[in-house]
Structures are given as C-alpha cells and as structure tokens.
Design a protein around this motif. Structure first.
Motif, mmCIF file in Angstrom:
data_model
loop_
_atom_site.group_PDB
_atom_site.id
_atom_site.type_symbol
_atom_site.label_atom_id
_atom_site.label_comp_id
_atom_site.label_asym_id
_atom_site.label_seq_id
_atom_site.Cartn_x
_atom_site.Cartn_y
_atom_site.Cartn_z
ATOM 1 N N GLU A 11 -28.117 66.861 119.698
ATOM 2 C CA GLU A 11 -28.516 68.261 119.845
ATOM 3 C C GLU A 11 -29.125 68.532 121.222
ATOM 4 O OE1 GLU A 11 -31.090 68.738 116.503
ATOM 5 O OE2 GLU A 11 -29.468 69.352 115.147
ATOM 6 N N ALA A 12 -29.741 67.519 121.808
ATOM 7 C CA ALA A 12 -30.362 67.676 123.117
ATOM 8 C C ALA A 12 -29.372 67.484 124.264
ATOM 9 C CB ALA A 12 -31.508 66.668 123.267
ATOM 10 N N SER A 13 -28.164 67.034 123.940
ATOM 11 C CA SER A 13 -27.171 66.703 124.965
ATOM 12 C C SER A 13 -26.102 67.784 125.091
ATOM 13 C CB SER A 13 -26.502 65.362 124.625
ATOM 14 O OG SER A 13 -27.472 64.325 124.529
ATOM 15 N N LYS A 14 -25.423 67.761 126.225
ATOM 16 C CA LYS A 14 -24.296 68.669 126.437
ATOM 17 C C LYS A 14 -22.966 67.918 126.517
ATOM 18 C CE LYS A 14 -26.845 72.399 128.675
ATOM 19 N NZ LYS A 14 -26.981 73.266 129.885
ATOM 20 N N THR A 15 -23.054 66.597 126.781
ATOM 21 C CA THR A 15 -21.853 65.771 126.879
ATOM 22 C C THR A 15 -22.079 64.476 126.103
ATOM 23 O OG1 THR A 15 -21.388 66.648 129.094
ATOM 24 C CG2 THR A 15 -20.233 64.632 128.457
ATOM 25 N N LEU A 16 -21.035 64.036 125.391
ATOM 26 C CA LEU A 16 -21.120 62.803 124.600
ATOM 27 C C LEU A 16 -19.897 61.937 124.857
ATOM 28 C CD1 LEU A 16 -22.259 61.019 122.254
ATOM 29 C CD2 LEU A 16 -20.928 62.453 120.682
ATOM 30 N N ILE A 17 -20.142 60.649 125.103
ATOM 31 C CA ILE A 17 -19.070 59.653 125.209
ATOM 32 C C ILE A 17 -19.307 58.644 124.098
ATOM 33 C CG2 ILE A 17 -17.892 58.037 126.741
ATOM 34 C CD1 ILE A 17 -19.766 59.336 128.977
ATOM 35 N N TRP A 18 -18.264 58.328 123.342
ATOM 36 C CA TRP A 18 -18.446 57.479 122.157
ATOM 37 C C TRP A 18 -17.470 56.306 122.196
ATOM 38 C CZ3 TRP A 18 -20.497 59.672 117.049
ATOM 39 C CH2 TRP A 18 -20.575 58.681 116.070
ATOM 40 N N ASN A 19 -18.012 55.103 122.054
ATOM 41 C CA ASN A 19 -17.168 53.913 121.958
ATOM 42 C C ASN A 19 -17.781 52.928 120.968
ATOM 43 O OD1 ASN A 19 -16.878 50.865 123.351
ATOM 44 N ND2 ASN A 19 -14.985 51.940 122.995
ATOM 45 N N GLY A 20 -17.181 52.809 119.803
ATOM 46 C CA GLY A 20 -17.617 51.819 118.821
ATOM 47 C C GLY A 20 -18.431 52.400 117.680
ATOM 48 N N PRO A 21 -18.319 51.802 116.483
ATOM 49 C CA PRO A 21 -19.027 52.285 115.303
ATOM 50 C C PRO A 21 -20.495 51.851 115.279
ATOM 51 C CG PRO A 21 -17.733 50.359 114.742
ATOM 52 C CD PRO A 21 -17.426 50.668 116.177
ATOM 53 N N LEU A 22 -21.265 52.502 114.420
ATOM 54 C CA LEU A 22 -22.696 52.199 114.287
ATOM 55 C C LEU A 22 -22.973 51.113 113.261
ATOM 56 C CD1 LEU A 22 -24.065 55.857 114.375
ATOM 57 C CD2 LEU A 22 -24.053 54.179 116.234
ATOM 58 N N GLY A 23 -21.976 50.825 112.408
ATOM 59 C CA GLY A 23 -22.158 49.810 111.377
ATOM 60 C C GLY A 23 -20.820 49.274 110.925
ATOM 61 N N VAL A 59 -26.389 63.812 129.261
ATOM 62 C CA VAL A 59 -25.236 63.060 128.766
ATOM 63 C C VAL A 59 -25.723 61.956 127.831
ATOM 64 C CG1 VAL A 59 -23.243 61.640 129.380
ATOM 65 C CG2 VAL A 59 -24.001 63.450 130.933
ATOM 66 N N ALA A 60 -25.079 61.866 126.675
ATOM 67 C CA ALA A 60 -25.372 60.787 125.720
ATOM 68 C C ALA A 60 -24.144 59.903 125.577
ATOM 69 C CB ALA A 60 -25.767 61.357 124.366
ATOM 70 N N ALA A 61 -24.371 58.623 125.364
ATOM 71 C CA ALA A 61 -23.276 57.694 125.079
ATOM 72 C C ALA A 61 -23.619 56.917 123.822
ATOM 73 C CB ALA A 61 -23.049 56.734 126.238
ATOM 74 N N VAL A 62 -22.625 56.714 122.978
ATOM 75 C CA VAL A 62 -22.750 55.845 121.809
ATOM 76 C C VAL A 62 -21.898 54.619 122.075
ATOM 77 C CG1 VAL A 62 -22.249 55.558 119.356
ATOM 78 C CG2 VAL A 62 -23.143 57.738 120.191
ATOM 79 N N VAL A 63 -22.515 53.453 122.009
ATOM 80 C CA VAL A 63 -21.771 52.201 122.178
ATOM 81 C C VAL A 63 -22.074 51.309 120.985
ATOM 82 C CG1 VAL A 63 -21.370 50.169 123.594
ATOM 83 C CG2 VAL A 63 -21.850 52.359 124.689
ATOM 84 N N GLY A 64 -21.034 51.011 120.219
ATOM 85 C CA GLY A 64 -21.186 50.131 119.069
ATOM 86 C C GLY A 64 -20.278 48.934 119.201
ATOM 87 N N GLY A 65 -20.199 48.156 118.152
ATOM 88 C CA GLY A 65 -19.370 46.962 118.188
ATOM 89 C C GLY A 65 -20.191 45.720 117.951
ATOM 90 N N ALA A 66 -19.512 44.592 117.935
ATOM 91 C CA ALA A 66 -20.158 43.357 117.503
ATOM 92 C C ALA A 66 -20.957 42.660 118.592
ATOM 93 C CB ALA A 66 -19.097 42.399 116.956
ATOM 94 N N GLY A 108 -19.317 74.669 120.204
ATOM 95 C CA GLY A 108 -19.294 74.876 121.642
ATOM 96 C C GLY A 108 -20.528 74.368 122.354
ATOM 97 N N ALA A 109 -21.346 73.571 121.642
ATOM 98 C CA ALA A 109 -22.593 73.082 122.224
ATOM 99 C C ALA A 109 -22.456 71.702 122.861
ATOM 100 C CB ALA A 109 -23.673 73.043 121.141
ATOM 101 N N LEU A 110 -21.311 71.030 122.644
ATOM 102 C CA LEU A 110 -21.154 69.651 123.086
ATOM 103 C C LEU A 110 -19.714 69.386 123.501
ATOM 104 C CD1 LEU A 110 -22.838 66.930 123.140
ATOM 105 C CD2 LEU A 110 -21.811 66.429 120.912
ATOM 106 N N VAL A 111 -19.549 68.699 124.638
ATOM 107 C CA VAL A 111 -18.242 68.158 125.029
ATOM 108 C C VAL A 111 -18.236 66.707 124.577
ATOM 109 C CG1 VAL A 111 -16.763 67.481 126.958
ATOM 110 C CG2 VAL A 111 -17.946 69.689 126.993
ATOM 111 N N SER A 112 -17.309 66.354 123.699
ATOM 112 C CA SER A 112 -17.295 65.017 123.100
ATOM 113 C C SER A 112 -15.985 64.297 123.404
ATOM 114 C CB SER A 112 -17.500 65.109 121.584
ATOM 115 O OG SER A 112 -16.566 66.016 121.009
#
Length: 396
Positions: A308-320, A189-196, A345-349
């Motif tokens: 690419e190495a993950s099967k699940t992704l949770i995303w909250n916030g931009p990278l820039g 599982v990967a998570a992206v967390v962005g923001g100020a 079909g490689a990732l649940v986002s």
C-alpha cells in the motif's frame, strides 16, 4: 537504452529473420502447451501485415550442437499454423542449401520455420561464421525472444549486429515493463524475493538493496535470515553456511536505506505434506521438531502495508510452500493484495521467473498484474542488474 521496434522498420517485401522462443512441451510428436507459440503471434502477424516475410529462428531443448531427431522443430508446424492462421513452411536445416532454397521460395503471406538453431555447434559458441550464414538468409533481424536474451548466442547476439535490427512485440513489451519497474520506476519501489536458497540469489539481493525501498524476503531464504538473526528455526530448510552472507546483506540494506521485511510470524508443521497439522507462532518461536513452511498472517499484514505504501512492485518467488495447502496462504493473500492495488491503479506490478508464474496463477492473481514475464533466467539476470547480450545487441 534505445532500441528500434517493428514500427521503425520498412518491411515491405523483405525477409525478416525473427528469433523466437517456442521451446514448448511436446509429447508423442504433439505440442501439449502452446503458450509460447501464442506469445509470438502479434509479432509475426504484424510482420505479415507490413508485407514482410517472416523466417523463424528458434532453439529446442539442449542438443549440444548435434542433430537430435527428437529435438527437431518439425512437430511444431501444426501448432504454429493453427496459432498464426497462415501457411507455415519448414526447412530441415538452419543454414546452407536447403535453408537458402526454402527462403527463396517463401511467398508473401507465408511463414518459414528453420530447423533447431542449436543443432549447429556455432549457435551456443556465438560463432561469427554461423551468424554470417544466418544473416545471408534475410534482410532484417527481429528479436522476439527475451527469455533467451541472457544468452550470447549467434542467433541472439552476433546476428543482431549484422543486419538492421529491432525488437519484436513480446520483447518490446517485456523491455518496457522492466524499464518501468527498475529502470525509471515510480517510488517507493518494493520487491518480493522468495525461494529456497540465498546462495542462488546473492547477486539478486545485493542489487535490489541498492535499487528498492522495501525488500520482502520469503520462502526458505527467509529461514536463513531468521537463523542469522539468532532465531531458532527447528528443522526448517535453511543454508546455515550462508548466515554471514545474510547478515552482510542486512547491513548493506541498512546503509542503502532499504527496509528488509522478514516474517514476524510463521506457519510450521512436523511434516512437509498437504494439510499437515500446523501451528502459527512468532518468527523466533518455531518448535524444535517443526519446520517453517509459510509466513503467518501478521507477516502478510505487514507485506500488505508495504504494498500500500509502494507505487511499483517487482516479484520473484513464493513466500512459502505454495504447492501444498494450507502453506500457500501467505503467497495467495499477498498476491491478491498486489492484484487488487494494481487493478485500482495504485501499483505497477511486474513478476517473473521460475515458480513465480505458477504461484501467481494458483493464486488467480497473474492476470491482474501489470506484467508477467515468462522468462526465467533472463528475468532474474535483469533483476540482478546484469547486461543481457541479446538486448544490448539491439542497441548496437
């Protein structure tokens, strides 16, 4: 947690109190964006198809327990009628005689909208008497407002305990998507967390390092982490008083086996404006008179490898600084990669919260994610691992 859906309820001829989120923008008495209204259509349509009589409960704005005419739900009736394709009646009260009369006169095939629940001080106080007055108007309770599920209000929490209760279609979809992303996800599982600010997302980061395999940190938060690691960040936005917290989160991630992914290169400029002259440099080489406004191409390549190495992704916030070009490049490229893997079909986002939806829409990627949550605070609190009162009440 188990909860019932509309499929589990016998609705024929029964009054169904439906908590919805139709807190839409209105200008000069006209709805200017009906997205939230359109989201409730499947639930209301299903109730009608099953012979139920939907009575809509909703808040609008922050009237703080007072009757504020400009926060009345009455102007929403035309937009609701158009979206639902059936007659929508309106009662200028939430409880009491006027509401009771309107409910008693509701015919099969019609929908009733009650006045703003927050006009009554009992709503935000989660008052038992107010909830009981609401319950007296119906026979079944259906919560379709996940975006308000983090509030322990009378119409989201107390009411659910007084009537046979279920989740509406929007709530059902949201809960299933969130359970798939963080409850029992396919790993890694990967998570992206962005923001100020790190300070607003300490609980979030602390929870995620225990739950995910990769944690990608972007935006102004990444600057604080880079500073904590001893890197020069020029005039970049950062919380210098939060460096010890950042180091603590890095340490906890290491103990939990979570890899934190920080920028390896950055895009920096001397001014925060569109098309400002900019340079791409290593993450530890930001010029003293520059500010970091985006992650660089090397960082994006690393993020792509994580996806690419993950099967699940949770995303909250931009990278820039996704609002202005060219500092939207990293967010756009990473979003496109996630969308591509999802379509294959490689990732649940799953993504949601605040600027996230705007950023992914700008990247033309939102429609290609598995699920996009329009809930702000509720989505964040769920990511933080907190119990949402409105959801917990459905399982009571």
């Amino acid at each position: 947690m188990a909860w019932k859906t509309l499929d589990d309820m016998d609705l024929k001829g029964r009054l169904v109190l439906v908590r919805v989120d139709i807190n839409v923008p209105v200008e000069n008495g006209v709805v200017t964006d009906a997205t939230r209204i359109e989201k409730i259509v499947p639930t209301v349509t299903d109730i009608l198809a099953k012979g139920g009589k939907p009575v809509l409960l909703a808040h609008f704005g922050r009237p703080k327990g007072q009757e504020v005419p400009e926060m009345s739900l009455r102007p929403l009736v035309p937009a609701l009628t158009e979206a639902l394709g059936v007659p929508v009646k309106f009662a200028g009260a939430t409880i009491g005689g006027e509401a009771k009369t309107a409910v008693s006169e509701l015919q099969e095939g019609e929908v009733l909208l009650l006045e703003n629940t927050r006009f009554d001080p009992g709503e935000e106080k989660n008052d038992a008497m107010f909830a009981a007055s609401l319950a007296a108007l119906g026979e079944i309770y259906c919560n379709d407002a996940f975006s308000a599920a983090h509030r322990a209000h009378a119409s989201t929490e107390a009411l659910a305990k007084l009537l046979p209760s279920c989740a509406g279609r929007l709530m059902e979809a949201e809960l299933k998507a969130l359970e798939a992303a963080l409850g029992t996800p396919d790993r890694p599982v990967a998570a992206v967390v962005g923001g100020a600010k790190v300070s607003t997302k300490i609980d979030l980061l602390s929870n995620l390092v225990r739950k995910v395999d990769y944690l990608v940190i972007g935006g102004g938060m990444a600057n604080t982490f880079l500073l904590a690691q001893g890197h020069e960040i020029g005039t970049s936005l950062a919380e210098r008083e939060m460096t010890d917290t950042a180091l603590d989160i890095l340490a906890r991630a290491g103990e939990a086996g979570c890899e934190i992914v920080l920028p390896v290169d950055v895009v920096a400029a001397t001014a925060f404006k569109a098309q400002a002259p900019h340079v791409t440099v290593a993450a530890d080489a930001c010029p003293a008179d520059h500010m970091i406004l985006d992650a660089g191409p090397g960082s994006v390549a690393r993020i792509a490898e994580v996806f690419e190495a993950s099967k699940t992704l949770i995303w909250n916030g931009p990278l820039g600084a996704f609002e202005i070009a060219p500092f939207d490049a990293a967010t756009n490229a990473a979003a496109a990669k996630a969308a591509e893997l999802t379509e294959a079909g490689a990732l649940v986002s799953v993504a949601g919260g605040g600027d996230t939806v705007s950023a992914l829409n700008r990247a033309d990627a939102a429609d290609r994610f598995t699920y996009i949550s329009t809930a702000g605070g509720a989505f964040l609190e769920w990511m933080e691992g907190k119990t949402l009162p409105g959801v917990a009440a459905l399982g009571a």
